[in-house]
Design an enzyme around this catalytic site. Sequence first.
Site, PDB file in Angstrom:
ATOM      1  N   HIS A   1       0.706  -1.160   0.030  1.00 50.63           N
ATOM      2  CA  HIS A   1      -0.098  -0.084   0.100  1.00 50.63           C
ATOM      3  C   HIS A   1       0.822   1.523   0.118  1.00 50.63           C
ATOM      4  O   HIS A   1       0.598   2.364  -0.435  1.00 50.63           O
ATOM      5  CB  HIS A   1      -0.883   0.122   1.153  1.00 50.63           C
TER       6      HIS A   1
ATOM      7  N   GLU B   1      -5.573  -2.436  12.543  1.00 49.64           N
ATOM      8  CA  GLU B   1      -6.746  -2.276  11.714  1.00 49.64           C
ATOM      9  C   GLU B   1      -7.260  -3.821  11.256  1.00 49.64           C
ATOM     10  O   GLU B   1      -8.336  -4.152  11.204  1.00 49.64           O
ATOM     11  CB  GLU B   1      -6.238  -1.434  10.472  1.00 49.64           C
ATOM     12  N   HIS B   2      -6.046  -4.429  10.545  1.00 48.59           N
ATOM     13  CA  HIS B   2      -6.503  -5.905  10.389  1.00 48.59           C
ATOM     14  C   HIS B   2      -5.597  -6.603  10.975  1.00 48.59           C
ATOM     15  O   HIS B   2      -4.388  -6.379  11.611  1.00 48.59           O
ATOM     16  CB  HIS B   2      -6.108  -6.086   8.899  1.00 48.59           C
TER      17      HIS B   2
ATOM     18  N   ASP C   1     -10.473  -7.280   1.962  1.00 45.41           N
ATOM     19  CA  ASP C   1     -10.473  -5.931   1.368  1.00 45.41           C
ATOM     20  C   ASP C   1     -11.343  -5.727   0.117  1.00 45.41           C
ATOM     21  O   ASP C   1     -11.653  -4.625  -0.269  1.00 45.41           O
ATOM     22  CB  ASP C   1      -8.915  -5.813   0.668  1.00 45.41           C
TER      23      ASP C   1
ATOM     24  N   HIS D   1     -38.422  21.867  34.537  1.00 47.56           N
ATOM     25  CA  HIS D   1     -38.397  20.361  34.277  1.00 47.56           C
ATOM     26  C   HIS D   1     -39.353  19.770  34.906  1.00 47.56           C
ATOM     27  O   HIS D   1     -40.345  18.870  34.519  1.00 47.56           O
ATOM     28  CB  HIS D   1     -37.120  19.555  34.508  1.00 47.56           C
TER      29      HIS D   1
END
Lengths: 425, 425
Positions: free
Chosen positions: B255, B319-320, B353, B412
């Site tokens: 990547h 991440e993975h 992916d 309230h």
Amino acid sequence: MQIIPFPARSDWHGLLARPMQSSAQIEGIVTPILEQVRTRGDAALIELTARLDKVDLSAKGLAVSPDEIDAAEAQLSDELKAAIRQAYRNIRLFHEAQQQPVQKIETMPGVTCWRKSVAIDKVGIYIPGGTAPLFSTVLMLGVPAQLAGCREVVLCSPSNHPAIYFAAKLVGVTKVFRIGGAQAIAAMAYGTDTIPQVFKIFGPGNQYVTTAKVLVSKEGTAIDMPAGPSEVAVYADDTAVPAFVAADLLSQAEHGADSQVILVSTSKKLLASVNLVLDSQMSRLPRRELAAKAIENSKAILVDTHADAVDLLNQYAAEHLILSVANAESVADEITNAGSIFLGNYTPESAGDYASGTNHTLPTNGFARAYSGVSLDSFVKKITVQNITKEGIKHVGPVVEVMAEAESLEAHKRAVSIRLASLEG
Amino acid sequence: MQIIPFPARSDWHGLLARPMQSSAQIEGIVTPILEQVRTRGDAALIELTARLDKVDLSAKGLAVSPDEIDAAEAQLSDELKAAIRQAYRNIRLFHEAQQQPVQKIETMPGVTCWRKSVAIDKVGIYIPGGTAPLFSTVLMLGVPAQLAGCREVVLCSPSNHPAIYFAAKLVGVTKVFRIGGAQAIAAMAYGTDTIPQVFKIFGPGNQYVTTAKVLVSKEGTAIDMPAGPSEVAVYADDTAVPAFVAADLLSQAEHGADSQVILVSTSKKLLASVNLVLDSQMSRLPRRELAAKAIENSKAILVDTHADAVDLLNQYAAEHLILSVANAESVADEITNAGSIFLGNYTPESAGDYASGTNHTLPTNGFARAYSGVSLDSFVKKITVQNITKEGIKHVGPVVEVMAEAESLEAHKRAVSIRLASLEG
């Protein structure tokens, strides 16, 4: 409140605009506070608390002891403890139903995918000081943290109100610290010798606290959501009770001068009737000065048709939306942007603020267009898992090879090809 | 890759640290770009695209015409179209299962609460240009947008690759624009005469795009998540196939030079075997120079025990995460921090992916400690609704009154009291 009759659609944007928050100046104040806590930890916290909050923690220390927390119970009336326990039970019931079972999906033979929910290991809850001790927010944030199973739940508050400590114990908060402001957010984001670093920070606060949360979120600490002043929109028709509508508008307005209140109707008569009772109700409120300022900036908008009302409400994207109209539930189906919706004449916003079971931490400032309120989801991550068998890779592998090659990611392709080759012959 | 034997726990933090991203300098470049698009709209987009991307859009215009999009199909091989359709089907199957039925919870008699999922009305998808035309990301973001029912799905990309247009049509993207960079993010956040303003922006990008997303998110446009360089961690034991492990590491490494790759094992032999095949596999890759740089910065960590491995992986929060170990599924149960998990020897990351069905937009940079990857949830808001009957307010009302009074929020309380009073006598 000011009645605006039949505004043109082109004027809606300006009419519905929230007051701009200028953050640059506040960032200039907050950034050095974060930096001091990051570099000097506990010592900086004690100094900042002395300087900014005029509280000397050098003897007392930062942590609230378990004894102090246990002692809170004796300081509360039985009535208040019972009410807090009932609200806890209702909030728990509603958030429990948000648990999702694991569902395994076989997308191709031998290719199985699922999601598992895992608690965020360490979370922080911020409860502001000030005039209203927000123990209700301890429940709203603590209950889903408890249900999720977060291992460490840190609570920071400059308030030592016993109801805050009582609620904290009920929801299983693991550590309580007597600090507030941007420095408390920094402490939870970076960790100090005394205060554990957390992965996500929740809770309301003033502009300094909110800015601190946004700044630490840029560095990797997650936050619940960006927060602005609280808001309510009420859509009412001639089936609404003017005195109820006025009371709902005031319950929002008493939060502060910057609270946003919008009333929408196709009935001129309803708007006039609400205005009539509003003044007399307001004059009897302890927080009438705050409320009056908020009501001054508020708008009663008269529209032509039901469709206009729905469009306007969806454009505004209110944090709280009260539908005091006939067929409220079917009108709710037309609402696409809102934090939480309250149906009919007997569902005041304050029920959701405290005890109906829904969460009161909701998106303000139009963020309801893209954000949900806090829920059990806010305290978990959903991790995807996939399991591919030898048969499965034969099915999905060729798809991956073709796509990876077309994306010029050759190594992605080869990670599949090498496995397919091993299965041949 | 460098083998690090038995690091002390105190060294893990430094060992697992991602390279620091310095954002201040990039913010200085991105801020004026956002400002230009905000104030001058389309004209600024055309100027910036000419200056930064060296592309003249003054004749062609910003929008990709439906004819251009339709024409893409004829330019792709049948094989690639079939693969994209299969991936689309798998992703759709997995994300469809994320739909949640409305569940009404009666927390007290007459007090009913529920959540409804509503699509975010307008969303934006950013697809970067560069060497790899990420049509897979069009599927990953477009499929859940389609399932959610987002009315407007805007896609901006400087790439005109036909597979991007083909995928965009498949997922029902409503408008495509040929712009990229920070200026594309600005266009979707603010809207221009040509480009619709959206409420949430998704998609990967370089540091300028990521910084632009973070900056607009501070102003109220939601974003999928802050993004850093892609990462994989592999946990392998002696049941792993070294050639498969090496191929997986390389599929991440290709990547870019800043990709993060971590290999963890209790087996010295496995680490040595992976290293052996890694070099020979790398030398045959087209993107070997990029991959070699990433591998240089990567770490093979030898640990003592399985418990150490799990702790280290949870601290890293990849991440993975590939679990090439015996009993991978039960090991996955011990993992608390990861974006997506891949089990066993035949589940390469590249399957997820592209085509297993899970989403590939996942939290990087340790954000998996608090963030989930993109899912159907990312394209909807969950609006809470509550309906209280006359009987219900009698049950929940007194609880609200007591709590509101204790928080000093008298209005309230009165919003409830006035309703209870109307029901008496």
